[in-house]
Design a protein around this motif. Structure first.
Motif, PDB file in Angstrom:
ATOM      1  N   GLN B  36       2.563  -0.998  -9.465  1.00 42.31           N
ATOM      2  CA  GLN B  36       3.750  -1.499  -9.075  1.00 42.31           C
ATOM      3  C   GLN B  36       3.834  -2.705  -9.779  1.00 42.31           C
ATOM      4  N   PHE B  61       2.415   4.343   1.391  1.00 40.36           N
ATOM      5  CA  PHE B  61       2.296   4.688   0.100  1.00 40.36           C
ATOM      6  C   PHE B  61       1.344   5.723   0.025  1.00 40.36           C
ATOM      7  N   ILE B  74       6.982   7.000  -1.034  1.00 38.41           N
ATOM      8  CA  ILE B  74       6.788   5.526  -0.125  1.00 38.41           C
ATOM      9  C   ILE B  74       7.694   5.977   0.977  1.00 38.41           C
ATOM     10  N   VAL B  77      10.944   2.823   3.193  1.00 39.26           N
ATOM     11  CA  VAL B  77      11.087   1.916   2.499  1.00 39.26           C
ATOM     12  C   VAL B  77      11.508   0.617   2.872  1.00 39.26           C
ATOM     13  N   ASP B  81       9.611  -3.463  -1.295  1.00 44.80           N
ATOM     14  CA  ASP B  81       8.873  -2.060  -2.447  1.00 44.80           C
ATOM     15  C   ASP B  81       9.928  -2.344  -3.650  1.00 44.80           C
ATOM     16  N   TYR B  85       7.589   1.010 -11.206  1.00 43.05           N
ATOM     17  CA  TYR B  85       6.602   1.847 -10.796  1.00 43.05           C
ATOM     18  C   TYR B  85       6.334   2.635 -12.103  1.00 43.05           C
TER      19      TYR B  85
END
Lengths: 121, 108
Positions: B36, B61, B74, B77, B81, B85
């Motif tokens: 991330q 996650f 995920i 959310v 977040d 990614y």
């Protein structure tokens, strides 16, 4: 706490050289494979070089092979990247990376904050 | 070299489930890792060996990998977040890490 702190970045002209350093702390540096990963502005991640714990073997992506040299000083807990014949497309943030499971499923356990290298005339 | 394909963007409403895919030829035979990267920050490992979470990564996650697609999911959310990614595997030919192009997750 693992810490990786890069230094040595900056502006350099095409064809020039630069040496990046990465000071490691919070883990037994001499026991881990280390890498450099770069990210051009607005682009994705690119692994460019790695070096074994003892410094006896090093690895390079084709994009930097013959121009960049990775090394380490385990007595100083420091990783280096010497960059020669720099090109405009080497402009990127360069991240120092602590690697896990290098021989089978290499991945980055920890990343440095990154250092910017700009190649421009 | 081995190619990983990710959708450039995924959008999801808060509280819903985001699924970010990573495609590759027989990727199910490889171990996939996920990172991330929030805006202006360094990447952080959020999933390794397909479905293992590093300490400090929320249980919201999760990861899966089968056939030609690996997925980072995920649930519930949150605004925090929102990030890029990246998936990553080992290229069998070179032995070196290779990354996907990244997916920008937008929380609506």
């Amino acid at each position: 706490e693992v810490q990786l702190l890069e230094s040595g970045g900056g502006l350099v002209q095409p064809g020039g050289s630069l040496r990046l350093s990465c000071a490691a702390s919070g883990f037994t540096f001499r026991s881990y494979v280390m890498s450099w990963v770069r990210q051009a502005p607005g682009k994705g991640l690119e692994w460019i070089s790695g070096i074994r714990a003892g410094g006896d073997e090093s690895y390079y992506a084709d994009s930097v092979k013959g121009r960049f040299t990775i090394s380490r000083d385990n007595s100083r807990d420091t990783l280096y990247l010497h960059m020669d014949s720099l090109r405009v497309d080497d402009t990127a943030a360069y991240y120092c990376a602590k690697m896990g499971d290098w021989d089978y499923n290499p991945h980055v356990n920890y990343w440095g904050r990154g250092i910017l290298v700009t190649v421009s005339s | 070299s081995y190619v990983l394909s990710q959708p450039p963007s995924v959008s999801v409403a808060p509280g819903k489930t985001a699924r970010i895919s990573c495609g590759g030829n027989n990727i199910g035979t490889k171990r996939v890792h996920w990172y991330q990267q929030k805006s202006g920050q360094a990447p952080v490992l959020v999933m390794y060996f397909d479905s293992d979470r590093p300490s400090g990564i929320p249980a919201r996650f999760s990861g899966s990998n089968s056939g030609n697609t690996a997925t980072l999911s995920i649930i519930r959310v949150e605004a925090g977040d929102e990030a890029d990614y990246f998936c990553q595997v080992r290229d069998s030919d070179s032995g070196h890490p290779v990354f996907g192009g990244g997916t920008k997750l937008t929380v609506l």
